[in-house]
Design an enzyme around this catalytic site. Structure first.
Site, mmCIF file in Angstrom:
data_model
loop_
_atom_site.group_PDB
_atom_site.id
_atom_site.type_symbol
_atom_site.label_atom_id
_atom_site.label_comp_id
_atom_site.label_asym_id
_atom_site.label_seq_id
_atom_site.Cartn_x
_atom_site.Cartn_y
_atom_site.Cartn_z
ATOM 1 N N TYR A 78 16.072 30.363 7.281
ATOM 2 C CA TYR A 78 14.997 31.192 7.841
ATOM 3 C C TYR A 78 15.083 31.284 9.360
ATOM 4 O O TYR A 78 15.346 30.294 10.040
ATOM 5 C CB TYR A 78 13.626 30.603 7.481
ATOM 6 N N LYS A 114 0.850 -1.204 0.000
ATOM 7 C CA LYS A 114 0.000 0.000 0.000
ATOM 8 C C LYS A 114 0.883 1.250 0.000
ATOM 9 O O LYS A 114 2.086 1.161 0.309
ATOM 10 C CB LYS A 114 -0.901 -0.010 1.236
#
Ligand code: PLP
Length: 397
Positions: free
Chosen positions: A266, A38
């Site tokens: 940042y 999956k």
């Protein structure tokens, strides 16, 4: 078009996956082994992984939803597939037409399967999922008798065939799992009383398959173990004899020498404590690198392991390499097989406060998956046409 320069890539070693299947089959010894592919095979690529595990001896594939099963069929996979999580208004007709087994968790889904089979003039193959304590889906215990009777009626009408009974464990504690096994065994007996004769019973995923022989029944559903990762906190891949299959890596995109006190990325979460060298790595949270690991994870460049510093951005992050000379184009390994000296996916998971499952599964679409074959002892029948970079450098290259 050749984009495969190693700028950013997830190298998937199909040989490791094949070896993991062989090892797990020997260790667990059930008649059947379902390989759970999956979520794009936990990020590793559903089709190449499916071909590899089937060639290595897995005889079932497991996916969450019907769409994933149909994609495997469209890719030429004709092995048995079970899908167990459905849209409330799912149309089961395409799955039934393509011979996909339906995991059924309610009377409603059983009727949907029977209706679709009737409309097609075919028999749906279903596996009833029993609720045994996880409290997600699965037929609730008070409804077992009714649902088994309904299923037996549909069987007599030729609309469906109950091929299996299954459930899923919480792994919460040995006693919780023992309770669930007991409940599952009661469900299996009750189904027999209702006249059902499923050939498959299955309960265990990787963790229980390895540690709880009583949970093995006739089949185990193995996900994380295929990919060479450990589901346990107290045992590593290596301890379990598994080889991690995915290496996430890129190439240094820029280097910079900064003076003591220079802020990086940042918000200036980090300032250089002394003059030193920085390397820019072109992977970010868009690629699945968890932003929570800003300042907390490490990467391998050349012979050394170096910390990520400052904020991880969408596309890139910065590594402090101190006085080491790194060059633009040098290879950076985020994680892979720790036996080769690189950080593990589990180490990244610890840094991010999550589990190794999430680290590999979340790798983004922008990262090409490049495949390495099972080499000389390739099981016949593996189609490696998905290989994208046969001439890319190896892990040491
Ligand atoms: C994902 C899943 C598995 C595989 O679990 P692992 O821990 O990865 O082995 C097995 N069964 C079900 C129902 C699942 O959803």
């Amino acid at each position: 078009m050749r984009l495969m320069t190693g700028f950013r890539e997830a190298v998937v070693d199909l040989g490791a996956i094949a070896a993991n299947v062989t090892h797990l089959r020997t260790l667990i010894g059930t008649a059947h082994l379902m390989a759970v592919v999956k979520a794009n095979a936990y990020g590793h690529g559903a089709l190449p992984v499916a071909r590899t595990v089937l060639a290595a001896g897995a005889d079932w594939l497991g996916v969450a939803d019907v769409e994933e099963a149909l994609q495997l069929r469209a890719g030429g996979i004709d092995a048995p597939i079970l899908a167990w999580l459905h849209d409330p208004d799912v149309d089961f007709a395409p799955a039934i037409s393509q011979g996909v087994d339906l995991g059924v968790s309610s009377a409603r889904q059983l009727r949907q399967a029977a209706d679709a089979a009737a409309a097609l003039g075919r028999t749906a193959s279903v596996q009833l999922k029993l609720e045994t304590g996880l409290n997600r889906n699965g037929v609730h215990e008070p409804d077992w008798a009714d649902v088994f009777a309904l299923a037996a009626g549909f069987e007599r009408a030729g609309l469906l065939s109950v091929r299996g009974l299954f459930s899923h464990l919480s792994n919460a504690s040995p006693s919780d799992d023992a309770d669930a096994i007991g409940r599952f065994e009661r469900g299996v007996r009750l189904a027999a009383d209702a006249g059902l004769t499923p050939s498959l019973t299955h309960l265990a995923s990787t963790a229980a398959a390895l540690r709880l022989p009583a949970a093995r029944f006739s089949m185990v559903r193995i996900g994380i173990g295929l990919y060479g990762l450990s589901p346990f906190e107290d045992q590593s891949s290596h301890d379990l004899g598994l080889v991690p299959a995915m290496t996430l890596r890129g190439r240094v995109a820029a280097v910079r020498r900064v003076a003591a006190g220079a802020g990086v990325s940042y918000d200036y979460l980090w300032r250089a404590p002394e003059d030193g060298n920085l390397a820019l790595v072109p992977l970010g949270y868009a690629d699945g690198v968890p932003r929570q690991t800003s300042g907390a994870a490490r990467v391998r460049i050349g012979g050394g392991t170096h910390p990520i510093v400052g904020r991880i951005a969408m596309d890139q992050f910065v590594v402090s390499v101190g006085q080491v000379d790194v060059a633009v184009g040098d290879q950076v390994v985020l994680f892979g097989d720790p036996a080769t000296g690189v950080p593990s996916a589990t180490e990244w998971a610890d840094a991010a406060g999550t589990i190794n499952y999430e680290i590999v599964t979340r790798i983004g679409n922008r990262v090409p998956r490049n495949y390495r074959g099972p080499e000389q002892d390739a099981p016949s029948g593996i189609d490696l046409t998905v290989t994208q970079a046969p001439d890319a450098p190896g892990p040491e290259g």
